[in-house]
Write a protein that holds these residues in place. Structure first.
Motif, PDB file in Angstrom:
ATOM      1  N   LEU A  31       0.419 -35.307 -33.273  1.00  0.00           N
ATOM      2  CA  LEU A  31      -1.023 -35.395 -33.040  1.00  0.00           C
ATOM      3  C   LEU A  31      -1.690 -34.044 -33.270  1.00  0.00           C
ATOM      4  N   ASP A  32      -1.026 -32.973 -32.890  1.00  0.00           N
ATOM      5  CA  ASP A  32      -1.559 -31.635 -33.115  1.00  0.00           C
ATOM      6  C   ASP A  32      -1.650 -31.333 -34.612  1.00  0.00           C
ATOM      7  N   THR A  33      -0.659 -31.778 -35.367  1.00  0.00           N
ATOM      8  CA  THR A  33      -0.679 -31.595 -36.821  1.00  0.00           C
ATOM      9  C   THR A  33      -1.840 -32.357 -37.444  1.00  0.00           C
ATOM     10  N   LEU A  34      -2.030 -33.603 -37.035  1.00  0.00           N
ATOM     11  CA  LEU A  34      -3.154 -34.402 -37.550  1.00  0.00           C
ATOM     12  C   LEU A  34      -4.490 -33.749 -37.199  1.00  0.00           C
ATOM     13  N   LYS A  35      -4.604 -33.254 -35.970  1.00  0.00           N
ATOM     14  CA  LYS A  35      -5.834 -32.596 -35.532  1.00  0.00           C
ATOM     15  C   LYS A  35      -6.120 -31.361 -36.385  1.00  0.00           C
ATOM     16  N   ALA A  36      -5.083 -30.584 -36.680  1.00  0.00           N
ATOM     17  CA  ALA A  36      -5.268 -29.377 -37.487  1.00  0.00           C
ATOM     18  C   ALA A  36      -5.733 -29.719 -38.899  1.00  0.00           C
ATOM     19  N   ILE A  37      -5.194 -30.786 -39.477  1.00  0.00           N
ATOM     20  CA  ILE A  37      -5.603 -31.187 -40.828  1.00  0.00           C
ATOM     21  C   ILE A  37      -7.058 -31.636 -40.838  1.00  0.00           C
ATOM     22  N   VAL A  38      -7.464 -32.395 -39.830  1.00  0.00           N
ATOM     23  CA  VAL A  38      -8.859 -32.844 -39.744  1.00  0.00           C
ATOM     24  C   VAL A  38      -9.777 -31.641 -39.539  1.00  0.00           C
ATOM     25  N   GLN A  39      -9.388 -30.697 -38.677  1.00  0.00           N
ATOM     26  CA  GLN A  39     -10.232 -29.534 -38.403  1.00  0.00           C
ATOM     27  C   GLN A  39     -10.390 -28.622 -39.614  1.00  0.00           C
ATOM     28  N   THR A  40      -9.381 -28.556 -40.468  1.00  0.00           N
ATOM     29  CA  THR A  40      -9.484 -27.698 -41.647  1.00  0.00           C
ATOM     30  C   THR A  40     -10.180 -28.381 -42.807  1.00  0.00           C
ATOM     31  N   GLY A  41     -10.574 -29.633 -42.629  1.00  0.00           N
ATOM     32  CA  GLY A  41     -11.303 -30.340 -43.668  1.00  0.00           C
ATOM     33  C   GLY A  41     -10.422 -31.047 -44.667  1.00  0.00           C
ATOM     34  N   GLY A  42      -9.137 -31.185 -44.371  1.00  0.00           N
ATOM     35  CA  GLY A  42      -8.227 -31.870 -45.274  1.00  0.00           C
ATOM     36  C   GLY A  42      -8.461 -33.364 -45.338  1.00  0.00           C
ATOM     37  N   CYS A  63       6.764 -38.875 -41.449  1.00  0.00           N
ATOM     38  CA  CYS A  63       7.233 -38.504 -40.102  1.00  0.00           C
ATOM     39  C   CYS A  63       7.800 -37.092 -40.101  1.00  0.00           C
ATOM     40  N   THR A  64       8.537 -36.744 -41.144  1.00  0.00           N
ATOM     41  CA  THR A  64       9.094 -35.400 -41.263  1.00  0.00           C
ATOM     42  C   THR A  64       7.983 -34.359 -41.386  1.00  0.00           C
ATOM     43  N   LEU A  65       6.979 -34.661 -42.191  1.00  0.00           N
ATOM     44  CA  LEU A  65       5.875 -33.718 -42.382  1.00  0.00           C
ATOM     45  C   LEU A  65       5.066 -33.519 -41.103  1.00  0.00           C
ATOM     46  N   LEU A  66       4.936 -34.565 -40.289  1.00  0.00           N
ATOM     47  CA  LEU A  66       4.175 -34.446 -39.046  1.00  0.00           C
ATOM     48  C   LEU A  66       4.879 -33.561 -38.027  1.00  0.00           C
ATOM     49  N   LEU A  67       6.186 -33.417 -38.143  1.00  0.00           N
ATOM     50  CA  LEU A  67       6.937 -32.575 -37.202  1.00  0.00           C
ATOM     51  C   LEU A  67       7.193 -31.175 -37.748  1.00  0.00           C
ATOM     52  N   ARG A  68       6.679 -30.896 -38.942  1.00  0.00           N
ATOM     53  CA  ARG A  68       6.861 -29.571 -39.522  1.00  0.00           C
ATOM     54  C   ARG A  68       6.111 -28.539 -38.689  1.00  0.00           C
TER      55      ARG A  68
END
Length: 99
Positions: A31-42, A63-68
């Motif tokens: 969820l933190d990864t998704l939030k960061a992508i949305v915040q950076t405008g991705g 799933c692997t990318l979300l845990l990176r």
């Protein structure tokens, strides 16, 4: 009762804390990864990111990318958590002793 259990078996307390820490990050890090992508405008939403990533890379790779980045997240999150728990337990012990 709980406090006496903790003082009798600190290994159990530490072990259960580590398990809870791992479970928390297993759910919070994606969820933190998704939030960061949305915040950076991705992307404009977490749903959009998931759909595009699953279509492009497949479910397993997504799933692997979300845990990176878990190493950085643990390294960034563990010291403040340790300080918070230490201060809390010290103050709790002091106040229960003198109040």
């Amino acid at each position: 009762v709980f406090l006496s259990f903790c003082t009798i078996s600190p290994h159990i307390t530490v072990s259960s804390s580590l398990v809870l820490f791992a479970q928390y990050w297993a759910f919070a890090l994606p969820l933190d990864t998704l939030k960061a992508i949305v915040q950076t405008g991705g992307a404009s939403s977490a749903r959009e990111i998931l759909i595009l990533s699953i279509e492009r890379d497949g479910l397993a790779r997504t799933c692997t990318l979300l845990l990176r980045g878990w190493q950085l997240a643990f390294g960034r999150g563990a010291p403040p958590a340790a300080i918070t728990l230490t201060v809390y337990s010290t103050l709790y012990e002091l106040t229960s002793r003198y109040l």
